[in-house]
Design a protein around this motif. Structure first.
Motif, PDB file in Angstrom:
ATOM      1  N   ILE A 190       0.893  -1.135   0.023  1.00 59.22           N
ATOM      2  CA  ILE A 190       0.069  -0.137   0.078  1.00 59.22           C
ATOM      3  C   ILE A 190       0.892   1.405  -0.021  1.00 59.22           C
ATOM      4  O   ILE A 190       1.697   1.407   0.807  1.00 59.22           O
ATOM      5  CB  ILE A 190      -0.964   0.033   1.164  1.00 59.22           C
ATOM      6  CG1 ILE A 190      -1.941  -1.252   1.043  1.00 59.22           C
ATOM      7  CG2 ILE A 190      -1.595   1.232   1.350  1.00 59.22           C
ATOM      8  CD1 ILE A 190      -2.610  -1.433   2.340  1.00 59.22           C
ATOM      9  N   HIS A 199       0.703  -7.896   4.539  1.00 61.32           N
ATOM     10  CA  HIS A 199       0.980  -9.429   4.824  1.00 61.32           C
ATOM     11  C   HIS A 199      -0.433  -9.988   4.551  1.00 61.32           C
ATOM     12  O   HIS A 199      -1.429  -9.527   4.751  1.00 61.32           O
ATOM     13  CB  HIS A 199       1.391  -9.813   6.183  1.00 61.32           C
ATOM     14  CG  HIS A 199       1.683 -10.981   6.579  1.00 61.32           C
ATOM     15  ND1 HIS A 199       1.144 -11.970   6.987  1.00 61.32           N
ATOM     16  CD2 HIS A 199       3.013 -11.650   6.326  1.00 61.32           C
ATOM     17  CE1 HIS A 199       1.629 -13.068   6.868  1.00 61.32           C
ATOM     18  NE2 HIS A 199       2.891 -13.071   6.490  1.00 61.32           N
ATOM     19  N   TRP A 230      -4.851   3.742  10.149  1.00 57.55           N
ATOM     20  CA  TRP A 230      -6.429   3.854  10.513  1.00 57.55           C
ATOM     21  C   TRP A 230      -7.114   3.134   9.587  1.00 57.55           C
ATOM     22  O   TRP A 230      -7.898   3.758   8.696  1.00 57.55           O
ATOM     23  CB  TRP A 230      -6.682   5.312  10.584  1.00 57.55           C
ATOM     24  CG  TRP A 230      -6.342   6.030  11.947  1.00 57.55           C
ATOM     25  CD1 TRP A 230      -5.182   6.909  11.703  1.00 57.55           C
ATOM     26  CD2 TRP A 230      -6.569   5.855  13.203  1.00 57.55           C
ATOM     27  NE1 TRP A 230      -4.984   7.426  13.096  1.00 57.55           N
ATOM     28  CE2 TRP A 230      -5.895   6.913  13.715  1.00 57.55           C
ATOM     29  CE3 TRP A 230      -7.732   5.107  13.847  1.00 57.55           C
ATOM     30  CZ2 TRP A 230      -5.950   6.941  15.258  1.00 57.55           C
ATOM     31  CZ3 TRP A 230      -7.609   5.602  15.146  1.00 57.55           C
ATOM     32  CH2 TRP A 230      -6.932   6.416  16.083  1.00 57.55           C
ATOM     33  N   TRP A 254     -14.189  -4.136   3.530  1.00 54.39           N
ATOM     34  CA  TRP A 254     -13.613  -3.008   2.894  1.00 54.39           C
ATOM     35  C   TRP A 254     -11.872  -3.356   2.621  1.00 54.39           C
ATOM     36  O   TRP A 254     -11.511  -4.425   3.129  1.00 54.39           O
ATOM     37  CB  TRP A 254     -13.560  -1.877   3.729  1.00 54.39           C
ATOM     38  CG  TRP A 254     -14.845  -1.432   4.295  1.00 54.39           C
ATOM     39  CD1 TRP A 254     -15.703  -1.098   3.359  1.00 54.39           C
ATOM     40  CD2 TRP A 254     -15.552  -1.634   5.646  1.00 54.39           C
ATOM     41  NE1 TRP A 254     -16.846  -0.643   3.882  1.00 54.39           N
ATOM     42  CE2 TRP A 254     -16.677  -1.050   5.251  1.00 54.39           C
ATOM     43  CE3 TRP A 254     -15.016  -1.981   6.639  1.00 54.39           C
ATOM     44  CZ2 TRP A 254     -17.851  -1.083   6.132  1.00 54.39           C
ATOM     45  CZ3 TRP A 254     -15.795  -2.019   7.709  1.00 54.39           C
ATOM     46  CH2 TRP A 254     -17.326  -1.531   7.578  1.00 54.39           C
ATOM     47  N   ASN A 255     -11.429  -2.509   1.839  1.00 55.83           N
ATOM     48  CA  ASN A 255      -9.880  -2.842   1.627  1.00 55.83           C
ATOM     49  C   ASN A 255      -9.124  -2.271   3.080  1.00 55.83           C
ATOM     50  O   ASN A 255      -9.316  -1.442   3.394  1.00 55.83           O
ATOM     51  CB  ASN A 255      -9.095  -1.908   0.634  1.00 55.83           C
ATOM     52  CG  ASN A 255      -9.795  -2.208  -0.764  1.00 55.83           C
ATOM     53  OD1 ASN A 255     -10.072  -3.511  -1.171  1.00 55.83           O
ATOM     54  ND2 ASN A 255      -9.762  -1.289  -1.781  1.00 55.83           N
ATOM     55  N   THR A 256      -8.415  -3.372   3.502  1.00 57.77           N
ATOM     56  CA  THR A 256      -7.753  -2.870   4.851  1.00 57.77           C
ATOM     57  C   THR A 256      -6.093  -3.561   4.551  1.00 57.77           C
ATOM     58  O   THR A 256      -5.871  -4.330   3.900  1.00 57.77           O
ATOM     59  CB  THR A 256      -8.347  -3.623   5.965  1.00 57.77           C
ATOM     60  OG1 THR A 256      -8.239  -4.813   5.687  1.00 57.77           O
ATOM     61  CG2 THR A 256      -9.761  -3.125   6.361  1.00 57.77           C
ATOM     62  N   LEU A 257      -5.517  -2.594   5.427  1.00 60.72           N
ATOM     63  CA  LEU A 257      -3.989  -3.240   5.411  1.00 60.72           C
ATOM     64  C   LEU A 257      -3.951  -4.482   6.363  1.00 60.72           C
ATOM     65  O   LEU A 257      -3.003  -5.663   6.071  1.00 60.72           O
ATOM     66  CB  LEU A 257      -3.219  -2.178   6.297  1.00 60.72           C
ATOM     67  CG  LEU A 257      -1.739  -2.542   6.313  1.00 60.72           C
ATOM     68  CD1 LEU A 257      -0.946  -2.701   4.984  1.00 60.72           C
ATOM     69  CD2 LEU A 257      -0.860  -1.346   7.095  1.00 60.72           C
ATOM     70  N   HIS A 258      -4.802  -4.578   7.452  1.00 63.45           N
ATOM     71  CA  HIS A 258      -4.742  -6.037   8.056  1.00 63.45           C
ATOM     72  C   HIS A 258      -5.251  -7.040   7.091  1.00 63.45           C
ATOM     73  O   HIS A 258      -6.228  -7.035   6.409  1.00 63.45           O
ATOM     74  CB  HIS A 258      -5.709  -5.660   9.304  1.00 63.45           C
ATOM     75  CG  HIS A 258      -5.623  -6.862  10.382  1.00 63.45           C
ATOM     76  ND1 HIS A 258      -6.334  -8.360  10.088  1.00 63.45           N
ATOM     77  CD2 HIS A 258      -5.024  -6.785  11.365  1.00 63.45           C
ATOM     78  CE1 HIS A 258      -5.911  -8.947  11.267  1.00 63.45           C
ATOM     79  NE2 HIS A 258      -5.176  -8.241  12.122  1.00 63.45           N
ATOM     80  N   GLN A 259      -4.645  -8.122   7.487  1.00 69.33           N
ATOM     81  CA  GLN A 259      -4.862  -9.294   6.412  1.00 69.33           C
ATOM     82  C   GLN A 259      -6.227 -10.057   6.814  1.00 69.33           C
ATOM     83  O   GLN A 259      -6.780  -9.833   7.945  1.00 69.33           O
ATOM     84  CB  GLN A 259      -4.114 -10.314   6.563  1.00 69.33           C
ATOM     85  CG  GLN A 259      -3.883 -11.253   8.056  1.00 69.33           C
ATOM     86  CD  GLN A 259      -2.687 -10.243   8.561  1.00 69.33           C
ATOM     87  OE1 GLN A 259      -2.293  -9.322   8.611  1.00 69.33           O
ATOM     88  NE2 GLN A 259      -2.076 -11.085   9.774  1.00 69.33           N
ATOM     89  N   PRO A 260      -7.238 -10.495   6.012  1.00 69.46           N
ATOM     90  CA  PRO A 260      -8.252 -11.223   6.123  1.00 69.46           C
ATOM     91  C   PRO A 260      -8.053 -12.471   7.012  1.00 69.46           C
ATOM     92  O   PRO A 260      -6.782 -12.802   7.364  1.00 69.46           O
ATOM     93  CB  PRO A 260      -8.923 -11.805   4.910  1.00 69.46           C
ATOM     94  CG  PRO A 260      -7.764 -11.637   3.874  1.00 69.46           C
ATOM     95  CD  PRO A 260      -6.796 -10.596   4.357  1.00 69.46           C
TER      96      PRO A 260
END
Lengths: 169, 262
Positions: free
Chosen positions: A104, A124, B136, B191-197
């Motif tokens: 990102i 990740h 965030w 939603w698109n998140t930085l945290h992985q699914p």
């Protein structure tokens, strides 16, 4: 018993109302809740000059280190399979940055189409595996880390099986 | 938790009142408690030793992956704890169950502590993995909101001179906050998140290698038992405290009566 029933119905009704209100709000603000946009989203609308986050995979074979100008920089393309965006960045990359990795990047799109990043984060994925499993997958040709995420977990073989089992005919 | 929520149907309301007896609760919980503490301590210790010293390191995260053995159970328990808080609040509002009030008050700080540890360990993992201590995105923000809900509940139930009003206000807050639980769970899918699914789901094979999955499951069970043990211990202490206060009040009032008579 009737008072209890009244309270029960009241709470359930409040919950229903609150739940639908929240669902409507979240649907309405869906665009603002995404943390990043994909290269396809970026191509669809004009975001030139606005700061935003772009997310996708680092395209294989596009990473170029540009250290000629003095400070270490990098040039690569972010892709989501259907569109790609060239990115330039000067600064320290996260350890997980590599070709095929989800990233990102925060920055703005210049009028010439290049995305100038001020921050690069590595994403990740949900896969966790020991080095041996990753090596076995790579060696058997079932996965190229440069090309994208690993195959589904149900197709992994434990390294023990790799050594003792017969090679697939 | 399951037995509680199944008991929460209107027909079985009278069953709840059998457990409303504080004496019954103290006897029952006293018998259950060692079965929570000892397996909890042993499982947690075993799973953490397994996870830290024997489980393999991840092919790209290296040893940082070991944070998972604490972070993931705490994240699950932060949400599960809030769900129990909501079930207690529901029982308290509908049936005016006094034990549910006490349990809700005692759950709050434990849940808040688990949420805080979840956020802290996640942050320690995020810096080397993502390159940022905090972002965030929808997942991190919704868990932060969960911490705020816990803190709000802690403050609200203690904010009134009349404890009953505190219990009611806290219960309403807890029930309103339940809306945050599906948001936490599905934020990574919606939603698109930085945290992985999620790596572990009801459908499909987990995307964690079995050699890492087993210690994770054992530490999750261990921490869950410890969470339950801490909450039950705190609730027992609250019941006893209330009893002692009642006895002291009775003694004081009888003493003042005698004084007035003499």
């Amino acid at each position: 018993m009737t008072r209890k029933h009244k309270r029960l119905v009241l709470i359930l009704a409040c919950g229903l109302g609150l739940g639908s209100a929240a669902a409507l709000t979240l649907t309405a603000f869906s665009d603002n809740l995404v943390y990043f946009v994909s290269p396809t989203d970026l191509a669809k609308s004009d975001h030139t000059g606005r700061q935003l986050r772009l997310g996708g995979l680092v395209e294989q074979g596009t990473v170029e280190r540009t250290s000629a100008t003095g400070s270490a920089g990098v040039r690569f393309k972010v892709t989501d399979g259907s569109a790609d965006v060239p990115v330039v960045y000067k600064g320290i990359l996260p350890d997980l940055f590599r070709e095929g990795q989800g990233v990102i990047v925060l920055g703005t799109r210049e009028p010439d189409g290049v995305f100038r990043a001020s921050e690069v984060l590595a994403k990740h994925d949900e896969t966790y595996m020991p080095k041996e499993v990753a090596d076995a997958l790579k060696k058997s040709g079932r996965w190229n880390p440069g090309a994208g995420p690993p195959p589904p977990a149900s197709t992994w073989n434990e390294p023990v099986k790799q050594v003792t089992g017969q090679p697939p005919g | 938790m399951d037995t509680r929520s199944s008991a929460a149907s209107p027909r079985s309301g009278h069953v709840l009142h059998r457990f409303a007896n504080p004496g019954q609760f103290l006897r029952l919980s006293g018998r259950v408690l060692p079965w929570l503490y000892w397996p909890g301590i042993l499982l947690t210790a075993g799973a953490l030793i397994w996870g830290v010293f024997f489980a393999p390191s991840d092919w790209q995260q290296g040893d940082t992956v070991r944070i998972m053995y604490v972070h993931v159970p705490f994240a699950w328990l932060a949400s599960a704890g809030y769900f129990s808080l909501a079930v207690c609040s529901f029982i308290s509002l509908v049936w005016r169950h006094p034990l549910a009030d006490l349990a809700a008050v005692e759950l709050g700080p434990v849940g808040a502590a688990f949420t805080a540890v979840c956020l802290a360990t996640g942050s320690l993992w995020g810096k080397p993995t993502w390159g940022a201590w905090w972002v965030w995105d929808a997942r991190l923000t919704s868990v932060f909101v969960l911490l705020l809900l816990y803190l709000g509940h802690i403050a609200l139930v203690r904010a009134f001179d009349d404890p009953t009003r505190g219990y009611r206000a806290g219960a309403i807050l807890a029930l309103v906050g339940v809306i945050n639980l599906p948001i936490i769970k599905f934020s990574v899918d919606w939603w698109n998140t930085l945290h992985q699914p999620a790596s572990i789901g009801l459908t499909g094979a987990p995307t964690i290698a079995p050699s890492m999955l087993w210690p994770l499951l054992f530490s999750a069970i261990g921490f869950t038992l410890l969470f339950a043990a801490i909450v039950v211990t705190r609730t027992r202490a609250a019941v006893m405290e209330r009893r002692i206060r009642g006895l002291l009040m009775a003694k004081a009032s009888s003493a003042s009566e005698q004084e007035a008579l003499s």
